[in-house]
Design a protein around this motif. Structure first.
Motif, PDB file in Angstrom:
ATOM      1  N   UNK A 161       8.636  -3.124  -7.769  1.00 58.02           N
ATOM      2  CA  UNK A 161       8.263  -2.388  -6.566  1.00 58.02           C
ATOM      3  C   UNK A 161       7.873  -3.291  -5.413  1.00 58.02           C
ATOM      4  N   UNK A 162       8.273  -4.547  -5.484  1.00 55.39           N
ATOM      5  CA  UNK A 162       7.799  -5.552  -4.528  1.00 55.39           C
ATOM      6  C   UNK A 162       8.245  -5.306  -3.093  1.00 55.39           C
ATOM      7  N   UNK A 163       9.254  -4.499  -2.862  1.00 51.35           N
ATOM      8  CA  UNK A 163       9.723  -4.246  -1.504  1.00 51.35           C
ATOM      9  C   UNK A 163       9.305  -2.860  -1.007  1.00 51.35           C
ATOM     10  N   UNK A 164       8.448  -2.187  -1.734  1.00 56.69           N
ATOM     11  CA  UNK A 164       8.067  -0.820  -1.377  1.00 56.69           C
ATOM     12  C   UNK A 164       6.630  -0.819  -0.847  1.00 56.69           C
ATOM     13  N   UNK A 165       6.461  -0.424   0.387  1.00 57.27           N
ATOM     14  CA  UNK A 165       5.124  -0.290   0.962  1.00 57.27           C
ATOM     15  C   UNK A 165       5.149   0.744   2.079  1.00 57.27           C
ATOM     16  N   UNK A 166       3.999   1.337   2.344  1.00 58.67           N
ATOM     17  CA  UNK A 166       3.880   2.321   3.404  1.00 58.67           C
ATOM     18  C   UNK A 166       4.509   3.664   3.088  1.00 58.67           C
ATOM     19  N   UNK A 167       4.744   3.949   1.802  1.00 57.80           N
ATOM     20  CA  UNK A 167       5.416   5.186   1.413  1.00 57.80           C
ATOM     21  C   UNK A 167       4.415   6.207   0.864  1.00 57.80           C
ATOM     22  N   UNK A 168       4.704   7.464   1.113  1.00 55.79           N
ATOM     23  CA  UNK A 168       3.912   8.579   0.588  1.00 55.79           C
ATOM     24  C   UNK A 168       4.870   9.439  -0.219  1.00 55.79           C
ATOM     25  N   UNK A 200       0.849  -1.192   0.000  1.00 55.47           N
ATOM     26  CA  UNK A 200       0.000   0.000   0.000  1.00 55.47           C
ATOM     27  C   UNK A 200       0.883   1.240   0.000  1.00 55.47           C
ATOM     28  N   UNK A 201       0.693   2.107  -0.983  1.00 54.12           N
ATOM     29  CA  UNK A 201       1.449   3.352  -1.076  1.00 54.12           C
ATOM     30  C   UNK A 201       0.536   4.485  -1.525  1.00 54.12           C
ATOM     31  N   UNK A 202       0.995   5.704  -1.325  1.00 54.64           N
ATOM     32  CA  UNK A 202       0.270   6.887  -1.797  1.00 54.64           C
ATOM     33  C   UNK A 202       1.224   7.785  -2.571  1.00 54.64           C
ATOM     34  N   UNK A 203       0.665   8.519  -3.512  1.00 53.42           N
ATOM     35  CA  UNK A 203       1.439   9.462  -4.317  1.00 53.42           C
ATOM     36  C   UNK A 203       0.822  10.840  -4.138  1.00 53.42           C
ATOM     37  N   UNK A 207       4.905   6.166 -12.339  1.00 53.22           N
ATOM     38  CA  UNK A 207       5.261   5.735 -10.991  1.00 53.22           C
ATOM     39  C   UNK A 207       4.286   4.692 -10.474  1.00 53.22           C
ATOM     40  N   UNK A 208       3.024   4.861 -10.759  1.00 51.73           N
ATOM     41  CA  UNK A 208       2.010   3.896 -10.314  1.00 51.73           C
ATOM     42  C   UNK A 208       2.285   2.516 -10.908  1.00 51.73           C
ATOM     43  N   UNK A 209       2.577   2.469 -12.198  1.00 52.33           N
ATOM     44  CA  UNK A 209       2.860   1.180 -12.836  1.00 52.33           C
ATOM     45  C   UNK A 209       4.103   0.543 -12.229  1.00 52.33           C
ATOM     46  N   UNK A 210       5.123   1.350 -11.961  1.00 49.75           N
ATOM     47  CA  UNK A 210       6.326   0.811 -11.327  1.00 49.75           C
ATOM     48  C   UNK A 210       6.007   0.227  -9.954  1.00 49.75           C
ATOM     49  N   UNK A 211       5.275   0.963  -9.135  1.00 52.89           N
ATOM     50  CA  UNK A 211       4.957   0.486  -7.792  1.00 52.89           C
ATOM     51  C   UNK A 211       4.122  -0.792  -7.816  1.00 52.89           C
ATOM     52  N   UNK A 212       3.308  -0.959  -8.861  1.00 53.56           N
ATOM     53  CA  UNK A 212       2.473  -2.152  -8.967  1.00 53.56           C
ATOM     54  C   UNK A 212       3.229  -3.353  -9.518  1.00 53.56           C
ATOM     55  N   UNK A 213       4.379  -3.118 -10.119  1.00 49.42           N
ATOM     56  CA  UNK A 213       5.138  -4.175 -10.777  1.00 49.42           C
ATOM     57  C   UNK A 213       5.998  -4.942  -9.777  1.00 49.42           C
ATOM     58  N   UNK A 214       6.538  -6.089 -10.168  1.00 52.91           N
ATOM     59  CA  UNK A 214       7.460  -6.808  -9.283  1.00 52.91           C
ATOM     60  C   UNK A 214       8.684  -5.975  -8.887  1.00 52.91           C
TER      61      UNK A 214
END
Length: 265
Positions: free
Chosen positions: A248-255, A192-195, A239-246
């Motif tokens: 971005x698999x270690x990225x969560x809780x970021x704003x 889960x992330x926010x932009x 950026x959204x597509x990157x975060x949803x891709x493998x």
């Protein structure tokens, strides 16, 4: 697909993507970039049927290999959010990525000039959609032990700006919700992330702000600080597509701020 400790991290071509607010602006640009990345299917959620069908046709015609559907629903209403997710699951097979790109119809206004009866609507229409849509997709993602939720918020939730006291409060709510949910959901593989953009050209919100002298005065000052360029919908979509891709698999809780240098929020 990768599987780490029984957590499912799908490749994009295995994903069904649902975009609340996907019929224009950032949501539509995101749909186009997900389609270009070869996702299995895309659901566009919006309230306006005419705009929704136009958006669906635009993406489907450009990327005929991707199933694209439009679901008419109000993401701010729990019953309609649940129905939208059920319809998307039925038509796409699953909802593996949720993008919350809904926006409210309110622009900057000094707090003492804001009609008191408008305050609940401002908060609801900015904040409720991401919370309700996220709750609606959680059961399916938890069952698969994997999924991605990305919400569009605003730097107004990080940086105090005259005229954005109420909007900023709602955006700060999205930011903290995203962080909190990320800590809860990581055990079941849900990221889960926010932009947070500041100003985005080429959107209905941008056009509405330009039409209001007070709003535009604030955003003209902000745009002058965007020395890397005022943000476009495609900037956020990438950026959204990157975060949803493998990747971005270690990225969560970021704003994550995307604002062309307006601030270092």
């Amino acid at each position: 697909m990768t599987n780490t400790q029984n957590i499912w991290v799908p490749a994009l071509n295995e994903c069904g993507v649902l975009i609340a607010g996907g019929t224009s602006g950032v949501g539509l640009a995101t749909a186009e970039q997900f389609a270009a990345a070869g996702v299995r299917g895309i659901g566009l959620v919006g309230r306006n049927a005419e705009r929704g069908e136009k958006a669906r046709c635009a993406v489907a015609e450009r990327y005929p290999g991707v199933r694209v559907v439009f679901i008419q629903a109000d993401a701010n209403r729990a019953d309609e959010a649940v129905r939208a997710v059920a319809e998307a699951t039925a038509q796409l097979g699953s909802v593996d990525v949720l993008v919350n790109a809904t926006v409210g119809p309110f622009g900057p206004m000094l707090f003492h000039e804001t009609p008191i009866e408008d305050i609940p609507s401002i908060v609801t229409q900015q904040l409720m959609g991401p919370l309700i849509m996220s709750r609606a997709v959680m059961p399916g993602m938890r069952e698969k032990r994997g999924g991605v939720i990305i919400s569009i918020s605003s730097d107004a939730g990080k940086v105090a700006t005259p005229g954005e006291s109420v909007i900023g409060a709602a955006m700060a709510g999205i930011n903290m919700f995203s962080k909190g949910l990320a800590m809860e959901a990581k055990r079941t593989g849900i990221r889960v992330n926010a932009i947070t953009p500041s100003l985005i050209e080429g959107t209905l919100t941008y056009d509405r702000i330009r039409a209001d002298p007070f709003s535009w005065k604030i955003f003209e000052r902000a745009a002058a600080q965007a020395h890397l360029g005022v943000v476009q919908p495609d900037d956020l979509a990438s950026l959204i597509v990157f975060l949803a891709s493998p990747q971005g698999a270690r990225i969560t809780g970021q704003v994550i701020s995307v604002n062309g240098g307006i601030s270092a929020a």
